[in-house]
Write an enzyme that holds these catalytic residues in place. Structure first.
Site, mmCIF file in Angstrom:
data_model
loop_
_atom_site.group_PDB
_atom_site.id
_atom_site.type_symbol
_atom_site.label_atom_id
_atom_site.label_comp_id
_atom_site.label_asym_id
_atom_site.label_seq_id
_atom_site.Cartn_x
_atom_site.Cartn_y
_atom_site.Cartn_z
ATOM 1 C CE LYS A 188 -3.713 1.852 2.779
ATOM 2 N NZ LYS A 188 -4.648 1.689 3.957
ATOM 3 C CB SER B 56 -8.290 3.650 3.229
ATOM 4 O OG SER B 56 -7.130 2.851 4.008
ATOM 5 C CB SER C 52 -8.696 0.801 5.632
ATOM 6 O OG SER C 52 -9.224 1.750 5.793
HETATM 7 N N1 GLN Z 1 -13.126 4.028 6.662
HETATM 8 C C1 GLN Z 1 -12.385 4.505 7.740
HETATM 9 C C2 GLN Z 1 -12.185 5.929 7.779
HETATM 10 O O1 GLN Z 1 -12.405 6.442 6.648
HETATM 11 C C3 GLN Z 1 -11.406 3.397 8.130
HETATM 12 C C4 GLN Z 1 -10.176 3.935 7.420
HETATM 13 C C5 GLN Z 1 -9.161 2.899 7.693
HETATM 14 O O2 GLN Z 1 -9.116 1.916 8.084
HETATM 15 N N2 GLN Z 1 -7.866 3.518 7.290
HETATM 16 O O3 GLN Z 1 -11.352 6.572 8.507
#
Ligand code: GLN
Length: 491
Positions: free
Chosen positions: A83, A158, A182
């Protein structure tokens, strides 16, 4: 199963490592095959921000030499991607943001270091929501990622680039990060296997911070067996991360054989309340039945405060992000505004131009909840509720070994469908955020399809129960074939 006659891109890490050891193909041949596949699908999927073809071939040749000399490490010659939130020396690290669109890290993240030392070959850096803030990959400065199951749909986020790349059989395994879901949510939406370990299990050194008390690195693969292989290499103590825990790393691979017979599986009533799509609920219930048929015992458990996890997270995470992201000021690295009038203008315009709308929304929310006069009402209160949620899990784990339920409330949704409504978007993580607030490990595995789209089953365990989660997931994958299904255009 995964055998000699299968195309290289369809094979798992476990199968590829056997093929390499048997001399069926070299790491260079494997790397060339997957790089060609990545190049051909990149225009349609946009799963990558950077493709590191040259470096990959160098690493592959080195891996072939090391193997020939009899020194192959546990991931020798195996292709992986990271990532784009993990710092990679000499390679662009953008975090999906314009503010870092020219940032080349001078050092490797601990995860990158460990995976490389084990012999893995890095094919590239994957697309992601900007600074990991999002559930759909649409907040990336580099554009959205398409879901290989239907390119009009989001792969989740994400870590959407990592999930899409693994689902599309561009690469067998990818790293990801999970602050509120994410890794697990995109794994669910793409039919892949994703594990977020216990907070402190994997070093955060060199992993660009979003919300430091919640962020944790993990993996997205096509099987629990592969997740065990990669996580085993990534996990372990690192003195450079003060929250890294000095706790022995079990042999996850050796633990996979443990049967689910007698496993006490908690089923949370609140998880099946309104909000969960009926078809998804049906698939998850089928999966619970499969576990029960294999000898697991289903036990009803209650997490009375779990309904507060989303609002709690959306105070804690923005607060921490507003502090972490203050370092991006246009002075030391990253995007810098042209011709500033003075220092304040430099800061304001560099940040104004560099950050996207979702990041700005969070920085503003976070600054507000931390400000004098509101700190007690919001931040302190959220920390107290976080404690209650952790206690709920602790109580539940006195009665059960794991908690099982849905990973996400629906299957993949259309790109653009939820972008105008942040709250609906935030609710995507309603089942995953609790584990982050409590620092617990969680895994998502494919458990069927609803209207042709993958559904994920989530298992959450007590601290450091990764081996139990991986073994339970592996046993489920021995009984079912959902994880073997590939999206039609990518077989
Ligand atoms: N969707 C969640 C957010 O927008 C979690 C994101 C993540 O786990 N990095 O914060």
């Amino acid at each position: 199963m995964a055998g000699k006659d299968q195309a290289l891109h369809m094979r798992t890490l476990a199968s590829l490592t056997r093929g390499l050891a048997a001399g069926e193909f070299s790491s260079r041949e494997l790397t060339e095959a997957l790089l060609a596949r990545i190049e051909s699908h990149q225009p349609a999927l946009n799963a990558f921000i950077t493709i590191t073809a040259e470096l990959a071939l160098l690493q592959a040749d080195r891996a072939d030499k090391v193997r020939a000399a009899g020194n192959a490490g546990p991931l020798n010659g195996l292709p992986i991607v990271h990532k784009d939130l993990f710092c990679t020396q000499g390679v662009l690290t953008t975090c999906g943001s314009r503010i870092l669109d020219n940032f080349v890290s001078p050092y490797d993240a601990a995860v990158v270091e460990r995976v490389a030392a084990a012999g893995a070959v890095m094919l590239g850096k994957t697309n992601m929501d900007e600074f990991a803030m999002g559930s759909s990959n649409e907040t990336s400065y580099f554009g959205p990622v398409a879901n290989p199951w239907d390119k009009k749909l989001s792969p989740g986020g994400s870590s959407g680039g990592s999930a899409a790349a693994v689902a599309a059989r561009l690469v067998p395994a990818a790293t990801g990060t999970d602050t509120g879901g994410s890794i697990r949510q995109p794994a669910a939406l793409t039919g892949t296997t994703g594990i977020k370990p216990t907070y402190g299990r994997v070093s955060r050194y060199g992993m660009v911070a979003f919300a430091s008390s919640l962020d944790q690195a993990g993996v997205i693969t096509r099987s629990a067996e592969d997740a065990a292989m990669l996580l085993g290499v990534m996990a372990g103590h690192d003195g450079r991360d003060s929250t890294s825990v000095d706790h022995p790393v079990p042999d996850y691979g050796a633990a996979l054989g443990k049967s689910v017979k007698g496993l006490k599986v908690g089923v949370v009533r609140q998880h099946f309340d309104e909000g969960l799509d009926d078809e998804c609920a049906a698939r998850v219930k089928d999966a619970l039945k499969t576990l029960e048929d294999a000898g697991a015992e289903l036990v009803d458990v209650d997490l009375p405060n779990i309904g507060l996890s989303v609002p709690t997270y959306y105070v804690v995470a923005p607060a921490e992000c507003s502090s972490n992201l203050s370092r991006f000021d246009g002075v030391r690295f990253g995007h810098r505004a042209e011709d500033p009038e003075d220092l304040l203008d430099l800061y304001c315009r560099s940040r104004g131009e560099g950050f996207g709308a979702e990041v700005k929304r969070r920085v503003m929310t976070g600054t507000y909840v931390l400000s004098a006069g509101y700190y007690d009402a919001y931040y302190l209160k959220a920390q107290k509720v976080r404690q209650l949620i952790s206690q709920d899990f602790k109580n539940a784990f006195e009665r059960v070994d794991v908690i099982a339920g849905p990973t996400a409330p629906t299957t993949a949704f259309a790109i653009g469908e939820k972008t105008d409504d942040p709250i609906t978007m935030y609710l995507n993580d309603i089942y995953t955020i609790g584990a982050n607030l409590a620092g617990l490990p969680g895994i998502s595995i494919p458990c069927g399809f609803a209207a042709g789209l993958p559904v994920g089953l989530q298992l959450v365990g007590p601290h450091f129960a990764e081996a139990t989660l991986l073994a339970s997931a592996h046993q489920y994958q021995q009984m079912t074939d959902w994880h073997l299904e590939a999206p039609g255009d990518f077989e």
